[in-house]
Motif scaffolding. Structure first.
Motif, PDB file in Angstrom:
ATOM      1  N   ASN A   1     -46.150 -11.709  -8.696  1.00 24.26           N
ATOM      2  CA  ASN A   1     -44.760 -11.944  -8.543  1.00 24.26           C
ATOM      3  C   ASN A   1     -43.620 -13.040  -8.972  1.00 24.26           C
ATOM      4  OD1 ASN A   1     -45.041 -10.601  -5.836  1.00 24.26           O
ATOM      5  ND2 ASN A   1     -45.752 -12.166  -4.516  1.00 24.26           N
ATOM      6  N   LEU A   2     -44.464 -13.615  -9.906  1.00 25.08           N
ATOM      7  CA  LEU A   2     -43.776 -14.201 -10.722  1.00 25.08           C
ATOM      8  C   LEU A   2     -43.034 -13.126 -11.856  1.00 25.08           C
ATOM      9  CD1 LEU A   2     -46.470 -16.707 -11.768  1.00 25.08           C
ATOM     10  CD2 LEU A   2     -44.206 -17.261 -10.909  1.00 25.08           C
TER      11      LEU A   2
ATOM     12  N   ILE B   1     -39.861 -20.226 -10.353  1.00 21.23           N
ATOM     13  CA  ILE B   1     -41.029 -20.344 -10.848  1.00 21.23           C
ATOM     14  C   ILE B   1     -42.030 -20.828 -10.770  1.00 21.23           C
ATOM     15  CG2 ILE B   1     -42.605 -19.792 -13.225  1.00 21.23           C
ATOM     16  CD1 ILE B   1     -40.852 -19.414 -14.977  1.00 21.23           C
ATOM     17  N   GLY B   2     -41.960 -22.649 -10.325  1.00 23.46           N
ATOM     18  CA  GLY B   2     -42.810 -22.965  -9.596  1.00 23.46           C
ATOM     19  C   GLY B   2     -43.048 -22.903  -8.440  1.00 23.46           C
ATOM     20  N   PHE B   3     -41.543 -22.626  -7.467  1.00 24.52           N
ATOM     21  CA  PHE B   3     -41.677 -22.293  -6.229  1.00 24.52           C
ATOM     22  C   PHE B   3     -42.511 -20.962  -5.945  1.00 24.52           C
ATOM     23  CE2 PHE B   3     -39.586 -19.810  -2.664  1.00 24.52           C
ATOM     24  CZ  PHE B   3     -40.417 -20.305  -1.648  1.00 24.52           C
ATOM     25  N   VAL B   4     -42.495 -19.585  -6.417  1.00 20.44           N
ATOM     26  CA  VAL B   4     -42.992 -19.044  -6.369  1.00 20.44           C
ATOM     27  C   VAL B   4     -44.481 -18.689  -6.408  1.00 20.44           C
ATOM     28  CG1 VAL B   4     -43.229 -16.010  -6.920  1.00 20.44           C
ATOM     29  CG2 VAL B   4     -41.368 -17.456  -7.226  1.00 20.44           C
ATOM     30  N   GLY B   5     -44.769 -19.797  -7.370  1.00 18.12           N
ATOM     31  CA  GLY B   5     -46.262 -20.122  -7.800  1.00 18.12           C
ATOM     32  C   GLY B   5     -47.406 -21.147  -6.380  1.00 18.12           C
ATOM     33  N   THR B   6     -46.023 -21.409  -5.655  1.00 14.88           N
ATOM     34  CA  THR B   6     -46.574 -22.605  -4.901  1.00 14.88           C
ATOM     35  C   THR B   6     -46.338 -21.735  -3.103  1.00 14.88           C
ATOM     36  OG1 THR B   6     -43.733 -23.173  -4.232  1.00 14.88           O
ATOM     37  CG2 THR B   6     -45.845 -24.844  -5.570  1.00 14.88           C
ATOM     38  N   LEU B   7     -45.929 -20.304  -3.417  1.00 11.76           N
ATOM     39  CA  LEU B   7     -46.146 -19.630  -2.240  1.00 11.76           C
ATOM     40  C   LEU B   7     -47.740 -18.888  -1.402  1.00 11.76           C
ATOM     41  CD1 LEU B   7     -43.117 -17.131  -2.202  1.00 11.76           C
ATOM     42  CD2 LEU B   7     -43.138 -19.634  -1.004  1.00 11.76           C
TER      43      LEU B   7
ATOM     44  N   GLU C   1     -35.207 -10.698  -3.196  1.00  7.37           N
ATOM     45  CA  GLU C   1     -36.699 -10.466  -3.982  1.00  7.37           C
ATOM     46  C   GLU C   1     -37.632 -11.763  -3.572  1.00  7.37           C
ATOM     47  OE1 GLU C   1     -38.547  -8.482  -4.921  1.00  7.37           O
ATOM     48  OE2 GLU C   1     -37.030  -6.546  -5.943  1.00  7.37           O
ATOM     49  N   VAL C   2     -36.984 -12.786  -3.975  1.00  6.51           N
ATOM     50  CA  VAL C   2     -37.315 -14.478  -3.210  1.00  6.51           C
ATOM     51  C   VAL C   2     -37.236 -14.631  -1.907  1.00  6.51           C
ATOM     52  CG1 VAL C   2     -37.443 -16.973  -3.969  1.00  6.51           C
ATOM     53  CG2 VAL C   2     -37.256 -15.057  -5.691  1.00  6.51           C
TER      54      VAL C   2
ATOM     55  N   ILE D   1     -38.571 -12.955 -12.375  1.00  8.63           N
ATOM     56  CA  ILE D   1     -38.402 -13.213 -14.218  1.00  8.63           C
ATOM     57  C   ILE D   1     -37.511 -11.817 -13.709  1.00  8.63           C
ATOM     58  CG2 ILE D   1     -38.498 -13.092 -16.674  1.00  8.63           C
ATOM     59  CD1 ILE D   1     -41.481 -15.036 -15.819  1.00  8.63           C
ATOM     60  N   ARG D   2     -37.634 -10.742 -13.535  1.00 10.40           N
ATOM     61  CA  ARG D   2     -37.194  -9.387 -14.086  1.00 10.40           C
ATOM     62  C   ARG D   2     -35.858  -9.673 -13.104  1.00 10.40           C
ATOM     63  NH1 ARG D   2     -42.484  -7.137 -13.737  1.00 10.40           N
ATOM     64  NH2 ARG D   2     -41.749  -6.117 -12.010  1.00 10.40           N
ATOM     65  N   ALA D   3     -36.063  -9.741 -11.883  1.00 12.52           N
ATOM     66  CA  ALA D   3     -34.759  -9.953 -10.703  1.00 12.52           C
ATOM     67  C   ALA D   3     -33.842 -10.941 -11.207  1.00 12.52           C
ATOM     68  CB  ALA D   3     -35.627 -10.678  -9.270  1.00 12.52           C
ATOM     69  N   VAL D   4     -34.385 -12.318 -11.515  1.00 16.87           N
ATOM     70  CA  VAL D   4     -33.198 -13.054 -12.652  1.00 16.87           C
ATOM     71  C   VAL D   4     -32.980 -12.824 -13.847  1.00 16.87           C
ATOM     72  CG1 VAL D   4     -32.954 -15.388 -13.286  1.00 16.87           C
ATOM     73  CG2 VAL D   4     -34.358 -14.681 -11.020  1.00 16.87           C
ATOM     74  N   SER D   5     -33.475 -12.238 -14.252  1.00 14.78           N
ATOM     75  CA  SER D   5     -33.163 -11.690 -15.901  1.00 14.78           C
ATOM     76  C   SER D   5     -32.068 -10.412 -15.995  1.00 14.78           C
ATOM     77  CB  SER D   5     -33.870 -10.907 -16.283  1.00 14.78           C
ATOM     78  OG  SER D   5     -34.964  -9.939 -16.154  1.00 14.78           O
TER      79      SER D   5
END
Length: 262
Positions: free
Chosen positions: A251-252, A84-90, A171-172, A256-260
């Motif tokens: 993207n966040l 989650i933090g990584f996607v925020g830093t992109l 996705e990521v 979350i949907r991709a992981v869940s």
């Protein structure tokens, strides 16, 4: 006392929540900044874990797990927070990439400073764009968006309920990371186009007036045009950064949907 008893009776769940929160505190923009005192980050992680754990009383948690399964669950929870933090830093990586492109085109990449956020060397233009993006991020309540994604993740991904999603790499690893280069090119485009046209004009001037020493004046002209274009395009850049942070929020949720749904 009731809160302490509740946390004590759900120690495993509390540890899992704590490590997911810690992952975000370690990697998310603003929260993971090295400018923030480590003790403050630790205290915030503990406070958030204490607040969230009682709300997950009915959340799935494997019973009778061994120490090995608990360690694996802790590792997976930490991975969720880090993702989650990584996607925020992109977004910030893309912004710094744009600054690097502009600085390279201007020929001032040798002028670099230490980025106080990541403790890495960054070009002056990249640092300017980065700080501008951070101001926009704070103005848009970006830290709240990160925490909102954290709370949403608990609803979609129960504690110790993370699987091995097949969509995660797509996705990521592919789509979101590819946005770094797209973001960098889009942000740097106004200055790079202006510098390209300046180079063409100087080349034509050199052919039309061979006596002119283009090499002696070209460097100064390009830097002047580049900085003027940077200032002139600031409203457009700020508006685009706001769009990028709205895209980051989307993207966040995709993450979350991709992981869940793995």
């Amino acid at each position: 006392m009731e809160l302490v008893a509740l946390l004590t009776g759900n120690l495993e769940r509390f540890l899992l929540v704590l490590f997911r929160v810690s992952g975000i505190m370690a990697s998310a923009p603003f929260w993971g900044s090295s400018v923030m005192i480590p003790q403050v980050r630790i205290a915030l992680a503990l406070v958030l874990a204490v607040v969230v754990t009682p709300l997950l009383h009915g959340t799935y948690l494997p019973a009778g797990g061994t120490g090995t399964s608990l360690l694996l669950s802790i590792f997976l929870e930490l991975a969720v927070g880090l993702l989650i933090g990584f996607v925020g830093t992109l977004v910030f990586v893309g912004v710094q990439f744009a600054g690097h492109l502009v600085g390279t085109d201007l020929g001032i990449t040798l002028a670099s400073v230490i980025d106080p956020i990541s403790n890495e060397q960054s070009s002056v233009v990249g640092q300017f764009y980065f700080l501008l993006a951070m101001f926009v991020f704070l103005a848009m309540e970006g830290p709240y968006l990160i925490l909102s994604a954290l709370f949403s993740s608990f609803a979609a991904i129960p504690c110790a309920g993370l699987g091995y999603p097949e969509r995660l790499v797509q996705e990521v690893g592919i789509k979101m990371c590819a946005q770094i280069f797209v973001t960098g090119l889009q942000l740097a485009a106004p200055v790079m186009v202006a510098l390209f046209l300046t180079t063409v004009a100087l080349g034509l001037l050199g052919r039309a007036v061979p006596e002119t020493n283009i090499f002696s004046v070209g460097f100064s002209v390009r830097i002047g045009v580049g900085f003027v274009m940077m200032v002139a395009s600031l409203p457009l850049v700020v508006a685009f950064m706001r769009y990028l942070f709205l895209l980051m929020n989307g993207n966040l949720q995709i993450l979350i949907r991709a992981v869940s749904h793995g």
